[in-house]
Scaffold this motif. Structure first.
Motif, PDB file in Angstrom:
ATOM      1  N   HIS A 183     -17.257  -4.747   6.445  1.00  0.00           N
ATOM      2  CA  HIS A 183     -17.501  -6.154   6.713  1.00  0.00           C
ATOM      3  C   HIS A 183     -18.987  -6.487   6.577  1.00  0.00           C
ATOM      4  CE1 HIS A 183     -13.547  -6.862   9.181  1.00  0.00           C
ATOM      5  NE2 HIS A 183     -13.342  -6.301   8.002  1.00  0.00           N
ATOM      6  N   ARG A 184     -19.826  -5.602   7.073  1.00  0.00           N
ATOM      7  CA  ARG A 184     -21.274  -5.846   7.008  1.00  0.00           C
ATOM      8  C   ARG A 184     -21.754  -5.870   5.554  1.00  0.00           C
ATOM      9  NH1 ARG A 184     -23.609  -5.097  12.204  1.00  0.00           N
ATOM     10  NH2 ARG A 184     -25.664  -5.026  11.234  1.00  0.00           N
ATOM     11  N   THR A 229     -24.313  -0.903  17.693  1.00  0.00           N
ATOM     12  CA  THR A 229     -24.754  -2.285  17.499  1.00  0.00           C
ATOM     13  C   THR A 229     -25.587  -2.726  18.688  1.00  0.00           C
ATOM     14  OG1 THR A 229     -22.714  -2.719  16.280  1.00  0.00           O
ATOM     15  CG2 THR A 229     -23.962  -4.627  17.012  1.00  0.00           C
ATOM     16  N   GLU A 265     -25.428  -7.960  22.773  1.00  0.00           N
ATOM     17  CA  GLU A 265     -25.435  -9.405  22.528  1.00  0.00           C
ATOM     18  C   GLU A 265     -26.556 -10.059  23.327  1.00  0.00           C
ATOM     19  OE1 GLU A 265     -24.364 -12.106  20.319  1.00  0.00           O
ATOM     20  OE2 GLU A 265     -22.437 -11.143  20.667  1.00  0.00           O
ATOM     21  N   THR A 276     -28.527 -14.050   8.925  1.00  0.00           N
ATOM     22  CA  THR A 276     -27.221 -13.758   9.494  1.00  0.00           C
ATOM     23  C   THR A 276     -27.346 -13.561  10.992  1.00  0.00           C
ATOM     24  OG1 THR A 276     -25.358 -12.219   9.486  1.00  0.00           O
ATOM     25  CG2 THR A 276     -27.522 -11.299   9.030  1.00  0.00           C
ATOM     26  N   ASP A 299     -15.967  -8.152  11.783  1.00  0.00           N
ATOM     27  CA  ASP A 299     -16.253  -7.163  12.819  1.00  0.00           C
ATOM     28  C   ASP A 299     -17.648  -6.602  12.586  1.00  0.00           C
ATOM     29  OD1 ASP A 299     -16.341  -5.183  14.682  1.00  0.00           O
ATOM     30  OD2 ASP A 299     -14.577  -4.082  13.966  1.00  0.00           O
ATOM     31  N   GLN A 300     -18.542  -6.802  13.542  1.00  0.00           N
ATOM     32  CA  GLN A 300     -19.925  -6.352  13.375  1.00  0.00           C
ATOM     33  C   GLN A 300     -20.047  -4.837  13.348  1.00  0.00           C
ATOM     34  OE1 GLN A 300     -23.093  -8.507  15.059  1.00  0.00           O
ATOM     35  NE2 GLN A 300     -21.815 -10.019  16.053  1.00  0.00           N
ATOM     36  N   ASN A 301     -19.034  -4.131  13.840  1.00  0.00           N
ATOM     37  CA  ASN A 301     -19.083  -2.676  13.845  1.00  0.00           C
ATOM     38  C   ASN A 301     -18.429  -2.058  12.611  1.00  0.00           C
ATOM     39  OD1 ASN A 301     -20.302  -2.448  16.479  1.00  0.00           O
ATOM     40  ND2 ASN A 301     -18.342  -3.094  17.329  1.00  0.00           N
ATOM     41  N   ARG A 361     -28.002  -2.695  13.831  1.00  0.00           N
ATOM     42  CA  ARG A 361     -27.430  -1.444  14.345  1.00  0.00           C
ATOM     43  C   ARG A 361     -28.477  -0.339  14.261  1.00  0.00           C
ATOM     44  NH1 ARG A 361     -21.562  -0.234  11.928  1.00  0.00           N
ATOM     45  NH2 ARG A 361     -22.677  -0.301   9.942  1.00  0.00           N
ATOM     46  N   MET A 386     -25.343 -11.517  12.519  1.00  0.00           N
ATOM     47  CA  MET A 386     -24.867 -10.158  12.814  1.00  0.00           C
ATOM     48  C   MET A 386     -25.999  -9.338  13.434  1.00  0.00           C
ATOM     49  SD  MET A 386     -22.252  -8.681   9.959  1.00  0.00           S
ATOM     50  CE  MET A 386     -20.493  -8.949  10.200  1.00  0.00           C
ATOM     51  N   ARG A 387     -25.676  -8.662  14.531  1.00  0.00           N
ATOM     52  CA  ARG A 387     -26.691  -7.907  15.237  1.00  0.00           C
ATOM     53  C   ARG A 387     -27.035  -6.628  14.476  1.00  0.00           C
ATOM     54  NH1 ARG A 387     -22.811  -8.969  19.035  1.00  0.00           N
ATOM     55  NH2 ARG A 387     -22.358  -6.767  19.408  1.00  0.00           N
TER      56      ARG A 387
END
Length: 276
Positions: A151-152, A262, A265, A173, A145-147, A178, A175-176
């Motif tokens: 996880h990050r 975040t 996309e 990565t 989960d990117q939020n 934040r 991952m976007r």
């Protein structure tokens, strides 16, 4: 052919010379997975230990952009400012073949304004970009989960372990990023008797990298700084701002809402119908 038949020493000498020459050429031939490809882009990179992203933009990125903005055949200039570092890319028009002269011009212009830049600025790296790396492997992590800050952090630790493997040049990565958003309650700030300037100064002190020392390697001074990371941002609402007239401490959470958002996309990648 009769000439060589009657002179075997010459034939042997020519054969040996060809073999030696072939061995020398073979041993000196470079074989690259992807040969370096130079592009029409000049990149300026530097670091200022302890500076915030705003400081880097104000005292480094902006004055350097102003110094190089009117170069001939320039297509566009893109800059990136982060805490302690900045990067400027100058894109030249396709077909422009005077990149060596343009590179020297950029170096000269930056040198002319060096006295206007911060004294603590580390030596700048001004180069023509080249493509000398290639993606080798993708690692897909299902259920990330990117939020989720946990996880990050786990993904970041995995990247650090992969980066230490032999022959690995770079790890990235999908991952976007934040951004931190702080929404202030004007009425609450008025009741507490504090202004935006005070809050900004307190936030700057909290979010700025903390220098804890330095060491020298290869004749360069390298600063060691403390990165607070997402775990510190989670407790940012508990940041004390001031003691109000009633003697009670005012926290950031009392006058503002802190959120991490975040980035939207930009592209969609799927595996088995699921985004990753």
């Amino acid at each position: 052919f009769a000439y060589f038949i009657d002179r075997p020493l010459i034939v042997n000498g020519i054969t040996i010379a060809v073999c030696v020459l072939g061995a020398v050429v073979f041993s000196s031939t470079n074989v690259d997975l992807i040969p370096p490809i130079h592009s029409n882009i000049i990149e300026i990179r530097g670091s200022l230990p302890g500076a915030s992203a705003v400081d880097c933009e104000q005292y480094l990125t902006f004055p350097i952009e102003e110094a190089v903005k009117d170069l001939p055949e320039t297509k566009k200039i893109v800059s990136y400012s982060r805490a302690g570092t900045f990067r400027i890319r100058i894109f030249f028009k396709p077909g422009f073949d005077e990149m060596n002269e343009a590179l020297e011009t950029v170096r000269n212009r930056v040198a002319q304004i060096r006295h206007r830049l911060p004294l603590d600025l580390q030596p700048l790296n001004i180069t023509q970009r080249k493509q000398d790396k290639v993606d080798f492997m993708d690692v897909i992590i299902r259920g990330a989960d990117q939020n989720d800050s946990g996880h990050r952090l786990w993904v970041r630790s995995l990247m650090e372990r992969i980066d230490k493997l032999p022959h690995v040049v770079e790890v990235g990565t999908s991952m976007r990023d934040r951004d931190l958003y702080i929404e202030f309650d004007r009425a609450a700030m008025d009741r507490a008797g504090i202004g935006v300037g005070l809050v900004r100064r307190k936030l700057h002190e909290r979010l700025t990298y903390q220098p804890i020392g330095h060491f020298e390697a290869d004749f360069e001074k390298i600063a060691i700084e403390l990165d607070k990371g997402d775990s510190e941002l989670a407790t940012l609402e508990q940041l004390p701002l001031v003691v109000n007239r009633a003697g009670r401490g005012v926290l950031l959470g009392d006058v503002a809402t802190v959120k991490l958002r975040t980035h939207p996309e930009q592209r969609i990648r799927r595996i088995d119908g699921q985004s990753y």
